[in-house]
Motif scaffolding. Structure first.
Motif, mmCIF file in Angstrom:
data_model
loop_
_atom_site.group_PDB
_atom_site.id
_atom_site.type_symbol
_atom_site.label_atom_id
_atom_site.label_comp_id
_atom_site.label_asym_id
_atom_site.label_seq_id
_atom_site.Cartn_x
_atom_site.Cartn_y
_atom_site.Cartn_z
ATOM 1 N N ASP A 69 -2.754 -30.671 12.345
ATOM 2 C CA ASP A 69 -2.347 -29.307 11.630
ATOM 3 C C ASP A 69 -1.166 -28.459 12.378
ATOM 4 O O ASP A 69 -0.100 -27.964 11.767
ATOM 5 C CB ASP A 69 -3.443 -28.418 11.434
ATOM 6 C CG ASP A 69 -4.645 -29.071 10.771
ATOM 7 O OD1 ASP A 69 -4.248 -29.851 9.910
ATOM 8 O OD2 ASP A 69 -5.783 -28.436 11.002
ATOM 9 N N TRP A 70 -1.236 -28.658 13.665
ATOM 10 C CA TRP A 70 0.163 -28.185 14.428
ATOM 11 C C TRP A 70 1.511 -28.522 13.834
ATOM 12 O O TRP A 70 2.497 -28.005 13.856
ATOM 13 C CB TRP A 70 -0.127 -28.246 15.764
ATOM 14 C CG TRP A 70 0.908 -27.574 16.481
ATOM 15 C CD1 TRP A 70 1.237 -26.320 16.929
ATOM 16 C CD2 TRP A 70 1.517 -28.412 17.687
ATOM 17 N NE1 TRP A 70 2.185 -26.137 17.734
ATOM 18 C CE2 TRP A 70 2.370 -27.310 18.245
ATOM 19 C CE3 TRP A 70 1.823 -29.807 18.061
ATOM 20 C CZ2 TRP A 70 3.610 -27.804 19.420
ATOM 21 C CZ3 TRP A 70 2.870 -29.892 19.044
ATOM 22 C CH2 TRP A 70 3.448 -29.036 19.768
ATOM 23 N N HIS A 71 1.473 -30.026 13.803
ATOM 24 C CA HIS A 71 2.791 -30.667 13.526
ATOM 25 C C HIS A 71 3.030 -30.440 12.030
ATOM 26 O O HIS A 71 4.310 -30.121 11.909
ATOM 27 C CB HIS A 71 2.457 -32.126 13.758
ATOM 28 C CG HIS A 71 2.735 -32.570 15.216
ATOM 29 N ND1 HIS A 71 3.804 -32.519 15.773
ATOM 30 C CD2 HIS A 71 1.938 -33.131 16.314
ATOM 31 C CE1 HIS A 71 3.994 -32.756 17.079
ATOM 32 N NE2 HIS A 71 2.795 -33.385 17.158
ATOM 33 N N GLU A 72 2.102 -30.441 11.147
ATOM 34 C CA GLU A 72 2.451 -30.072 9.616
ATOM 35 C C GLU A 72 2.930 -28.795 9.505
ATOM 36 O O GLU A 72 4.089 -28.561 8.769
ATOM 37 C CB GLU A 72 1.265 -30.254 8.944
ATOM 38 C CG GLU A 72 1.515 -30.081 7.404
ATOM 39 C CD GLU A 72 0.713 -30.623 6.345
ATOM 40 O OE1 GLU A 72 0.563 -30.204 5.256
ATOM 41 O OE2 GLU A 72 -0.177 -31.537 6.848
ATOM 42 N N ARG A 73 2.245 -27.626 10.420
ATOM 43 C CA ARG A 73 2.877 -26.178 10.379
ATOM 44 C C ARG A 73 4.427 -26.474 11.013
ATOM 45 O O ARG A 73 5.173 -25.448 10.158
ATOM 46 C CB ARG A 73 2.066 -25.357 11.007
ATOM 47 C CG ARG A 73 0.707 -25.027 10.160
ATOM 48 C CD ARG A 73 -0.057 -23.991 10.999
ATOM 49 N NE ARG A 73 -0.050 -24.078 12.324
ATOM 50 C CZ ARG A 73 -1.259 -24.568 12.809
ATOM 51 N NH1 ARG A 73 -2.144 -25.061 11.894
ATOM 52 N NH2 ARG A 73 -1.413 -24.764 14.356
ATOM 53 N N ALA A 74 4.604 -26.946 11.829
ATOM 54 C CA ALA A 74 6.042 -26.891 12.385
ATOM 55 C C ALA A 74 7.160 -27.635 11.584
ATOM 56 O O ALA A 74 8.226 -27.149 11.416
ATOM 57 C CB ALA A 74 5.894 -27.786 13.839
ATOM 58 N N ARG A 76 6.763 -27.930 8.249
ATOM 59 C CA ARG A 76 7.080 -27.004 7.142
ATOM 60 C C ARG A 76 8.081 -25.641 7.580
ATOM 61 O O ARG A 76 8.927 -25.279 6.913
ATOM 62 C CB ARG A 76 5.646 -26.574 6.686
ATOM 63 C CG ARG A 76 4.966 -27.710 5.875
ATOM 64 C CD ARG A 76 3.620 -27.085 5.055
ATOM 65 N NE ARG A 76 3.147 -28.222 4.326
ATOM 66 C CZ ARG A 76 3.340 -28.750 3.428
ATOM 67 N NH1 ARG A 76 4.527 -28.456 2.623
ATOM 68 N NH2 ARG A 76 2.537 -29.718 2.752
ATOM 69 N N ARG A 77 7.684 -25.372 8.708
ATOM 70 C CA ARG A 77 8.562 -24.093 9.023
ATOM 71 C C ARG A 77 10.010 -24.538 9.030
ATOM 72 O O ARG A 77 10.987 -23.743 9.026
ATOM 73 C CB ARG A 77 8.226 -23.703 10.336
ATOM 74 C CG ARG A 77 7.131 -22.579 10.245
ATOM 75 C CD ARG A 77 6.904 -21.873 11.573
ATOM 76 N NE ARG A 77 6.676 -22.600 12.877
ATOM 77 C CZ ARG A 77 5.408 -23.199 13.228
ATOM 78 N NH1 ARG A 77 4.368 -22.814 12.685
ATOM 79 N NH2 ARG A 77 5.613 -23.883 14.197
ATOM 80 N N ARG A 81 9.323 -31.565 4.241
ATOM 81 C CA ARG A 81 8.066 -31.957 3.368
ATOM 82 C C ARG A 81 7.591 -32.923 4.305
ATOM 83 O O ARG A 81 7.688 -33.908 4.144
ATOM 84 C CB ARG A 81 8.365 -32.218 2.058
ATOM 85 C CG ARG A 81 7.127 -32.646 1.295
ATOM 86 C CD ARG A 81 7.496 -33.161 -0.176
ATOM 87 N NE ARG A 81 6.543 -33.757 -0.711
ATOM 88 C CZ ARG A 81 6.661 -34.431 -1.855
ATOM 89 N NH1 ARG A 81 7.985 -34.646 -2.427
ATOM 90 N NH2 ARG A 81 5.562 -34.928 -2.510
#
Length: 303
Positions: A69-74, A76-77, A81
């Motif tokens: 989750d942490w990597h996905e958020r980073a 996307r920021r 994609r």
């Protein structure tokens, strides 16, 4: 081919960057500034491609459920994609980057889930709308991810999508063997080694000679030289030397990834190899002025 998406298949890594101003003191303490940051050669390159003006960048990689989750958020920021595959049996790859007072870095690498990217994680349908495919060389250093990379390369060639490969690590190249790597990467349009990787792949000490030799196997070879810029080689000869902007380095982690991302963004926008290499050098110079492998927030576009 211009326009369309860039698809990066590669590694997503948790970086622990330790900057120490004095030499490491064995068997005792060395003062350091330590930060935990999102990284990975593939992920970094994807972020720099966005930073450099690429409108659509996708990233396929495998991560542990511990930090997915942490990597996905980073990502996307950063405008990427993410197409992340969660792995419940292996932790996210982790790299400890020891950065000395000259900004040179030494890596301790636990590849974790990154090199467990399997052929089942790949589909030729991932190439829909893609104008360029980039493969992080780390994928070639383990059997499952190497097979995945080879399938992606094959499918891209069949679809008429040009492929670039970053050899990623002179140390891992030495373990795998140059011939095995070159055979696996055969068919790529562009090879993006640094000087050490080019030497490992050819056995030639001079970057110019190594670049020329590699360009007999790959249509376009760009060898990065750090602060000295980059060499462009095609058809068995070096065709250009590109200078890098002078900067005061802080951390060289991710400089090559920045070059790759900006180079590919420029190629997607229609730039010739020399202009694209200049954009790569600009991004690489920017990268060494910050800590970690990712760009600062906010796209700048090509200079």
């Amino acid at each position: 081919m211009t326009g369309g998406a860039l698809l990066v298949v590669g590694d997503v890594v948790t970086d622990v960057v330790a900057r120490h101003r004095t030499p490491l003191a064995p068997a005792t303490d060395t003062a350091a500034e330590i930060r935990t940051l999102p990284g990975g050669a593939g992920a970094n390159a994807a972020c720099w491609a966005v930073r450099s003006g690429c409108d659509e960048v996708r990233l396929l990689g495998r991560v542990g459920t511990d930090a997915a989750d942490w990597h996905e958020r980073a990502l996307r920021r950063a405008g990427v994609r993410p197409l992340l595959v969660p792995d419940a049996d292996a932790a996210t790859a982790t790299v400890i980057a020891l950065v000395d007072g000259s900004a040179e870095r030494t890596f301790l690498t636990d590849s974790g889930a990154a090199l467990r990217l399997s052929p089942a994680d790949w589909s030729a349908g991932l190439l829909d709308g893609v104008a360029r495919l980039h493969l992080s060389g780390y994928l070639f250093f383990a059997a499952p991810s190497r097979e995945t990379a080879c399938r992606a390369l094959r499918d891209a060639r069949e679809a008429g999508v040009p492929v670039s490969v970053d050899p990623a690590s002179a140390g891992f190249l030495a373990e795998l063997g140059a011939n095995r790597f070159l055979a696996a990467a055969e068919g790529a349009e562009t090879l993006l080694p640094n000087a050490d990787e080019a030497r490992s792949l050819t056995g030639r000490d001079e970057p110019e000679s190594a670049a020329a030799e590699l360009s007999r196997r790959f249509p376009l070879v760009v060898v990065t030289l750090g602060a000295a810029g980059a060499l462009v080689a095609e058809g068995g000869a070096v065709t250009a030397r590109v200078a890098a902007p002078p900067v005061r380095p802080v951390d060289s982690t991710g400089a090559g990834d920045a070059f790759t991302g900006a180079f590919l963004a420029a190629r997607l926008a229609g730039a010739d190899p020399v202009r694209a290499a200049a954009e790569g050098c600009r991004a690489g110079a920017e990268a060494v002025t910050t800590v970690g492998g990712r760009p600062p927030a906010g796209p700048t576009g090509p200079a």
